[in-house]
Design an enzyme around this catalytic site. Structure first.
Site, short mmCIF file in Angstrom:
data_model
loop_
_atom_site.label_atom_id
_atom_site.label_comp_id
_atom_site.label_asym_id
_atom_site.label_seq_id
_atom_site.Cartn_x
_atom_site.Cartn_y
_atom_site.Cartn_z
CE LYS A 96 -0.92 0.68 5.13
NZ LYS A 96 -2.00 0.58 5.98
CG ASP A 97 3.72 2.34 2.56
OD1 ASP A 97 2.62 2.60 2.76
OD2 ASP A 97 4.34 1.51 3.83
NE ARG B 63 -7.74 3.24 2.89
CZ ARG B 63 -7.99 2.30 4.04
NH1 ARG B 63 -9.36 1.95 4.16
NH2 ARG B 63 -7.16 2.16 4.89
NE ARG B 64 -6.80 2.68 8.09
CZ ARG B 64 -5.90 2.26 8.26
NH1 ARG B 64 -5.16 3.45 8.94
NH2 ARG B 64 -5.31 1.16 8.05
NE ARG C 233 -0.05 14.11 10.34
CZ ARG C 233 -0.48 13.87 9.12
NH1 ARG C 233 -0.04 12.87 8.76
NH2 ARG C 233 -1.33 14.99 8.63
N GLY C 234 2.53 8.77 13.24
CA GLY C 234 3.54 8.02 14.19
C GLY C 234 3.36 6.40 13.70
CB THR D 237 3.54 6.38 18.27
OG1 THR D 237 5.34 6.28 18.20
CG2 THR D 237 3.50 7.83 18.74
NE ARG D 238 -0.22 4.89 13.67
CZ ARG D 238 -0.68 4.37 12.54
NH1 ARG D 238 -1.84 4.61 11.97
NH2 ARG D 238 0.36 3.54 12.05
CB CYS E 100 -9.86 10.77 -9.08
SG CYS E 100 -10.89 10.91 -7.90
#
Length: 301
Positions: free
Chosen positions: A76-77, A124-125, A142-143, A147-148, A235
């Protein structure tokens, strides 16, 4: 045979690299080479990631320069176009690509109180969460995963949304409170899949990696990336896609969303697994024909 595997230095990237190294046991000795990427530096600083290639470009350069023999990425990256001279050599068996909810205190998505604070940095989320629950307050998260999770426990949010695959590879599935059905939260293109890239002319490495390639996972990846290649050109709104391979057939669902959740476009189609990229492009064109490009103005607000 010894192969140098390039990976980012994050805990998740190293877990993925070690998984690949174990999969190649008996076929090659693997030396893991850690390379810090622009994305890692931005993430550590709490800065937004403007381009997904920020997580891959330093590894691409190392591969093209011959400092490593292959690289592992979360699919996905990976941008829809890759540098000339590199190819997607293998996609090992894919993890469940679902998004999941981690809440404090533990509870399911439907049980979050009205106005609950949900952390995610993914447009997206954000779009799909708001489409399902307009009452939620979505804020940046973030992180890295740890971290999250720490910030969740400290009370910054009531819940966060993560990829199940990342928690699985970090042996943290016990954190999950709820798994989102794709009808609520369609995953990111390539989520749950690993991408092994090699140089186009390196036949020995390509052949070695081919031994751990999973045909179903690879065809799903090609279909989803075919979708992304068209939609990235037409898009900039949040995009999602989930392909499912079964036997020789492939089904793909794609989605494009207004970031505020006010508009949702979904299309799906099926076809032969051998035509994965064609299927992806066809679903993308159907989304564009329904007005996906018009979401540019909505998502840019």
């Amino acid at each position: 045979m010894t192969l140098r595997l390039g990976a980012r230095g994050s805990a998740l990237s190293l877990a993925q690299a070690n998984l690949v190294a174990r999969s190649l046991s008996g076929r090659a000795d693997v030396e893991i080479v850690t390379i810090k990427t622009t994305g890692d530096r931005l993430s550590a600083a709490g800065s937004p990631i403007e381009w997904k290639g920020d997580f891959t470009k330093e590894l691409d350069h190392a591969l093209l320069e011959g400092r490593i023999d292959f690289a592992v990425h979360s699919l996905k990256d990976v941008p829809s176009s890759v540098p000339e001279g590199l190819l997607l050599a293998a996609v090992p068996p894919r993890e469940d690509p679902s998004d999941v909810l981690v809440a404090n205190p533990p509870r399911r998505f439907a049980d979050l109180p009205r106005g609950a604070r949900v952390g995610t940095s993914s447009p997206r989320r954000r779009a799909q969460l708001l489409a399902a629950r307009p009452d939620l307050r979505i804020s940046e998260a973030r992180g890295n995963v740890d971290t999250r999770l720490l910030r969740l426990r400290e009370g910054r949010w009531d819940a966060i949304v993560l990829a199940r695959a990342g928690l699985a590879r970090l042996a943290q599935l016990s954190e999950i409170c709820d798994v989102f059905a794709p009808e609520i939260l369609l995953p990111a293109v390539g989520q749950g899949a690993l991408a092994l890239f090699a140089r186009t002319g390196d036949r020995d490495t390509i052949a070695t990696l081919g031994a751990i390639d999973d045909e179903d996972s690879h065809s799903e990846a090609l279909a989803e990336r075919g979708l992304l290649a068209v939609l990235e050109a037409g898009c900039h709104a949040p995009v999602a896609g989930r392909a499912r391979a079964a036997g020789g057939a492939l089904t793909l669902e794609g989605g494009v969303f207004a970031e505020d959740g006010s508009r949702v476009l979904r299309e799906s189609s099926s076809g032969p697994r051998a035509d994965a990229e064609v299927l992806g492009r066809a679903v993308a064109e159907r989304l564009l024909a329904r007005g996906a490009a018009d979401l540019l103005g909505v998502s840019a607000r």
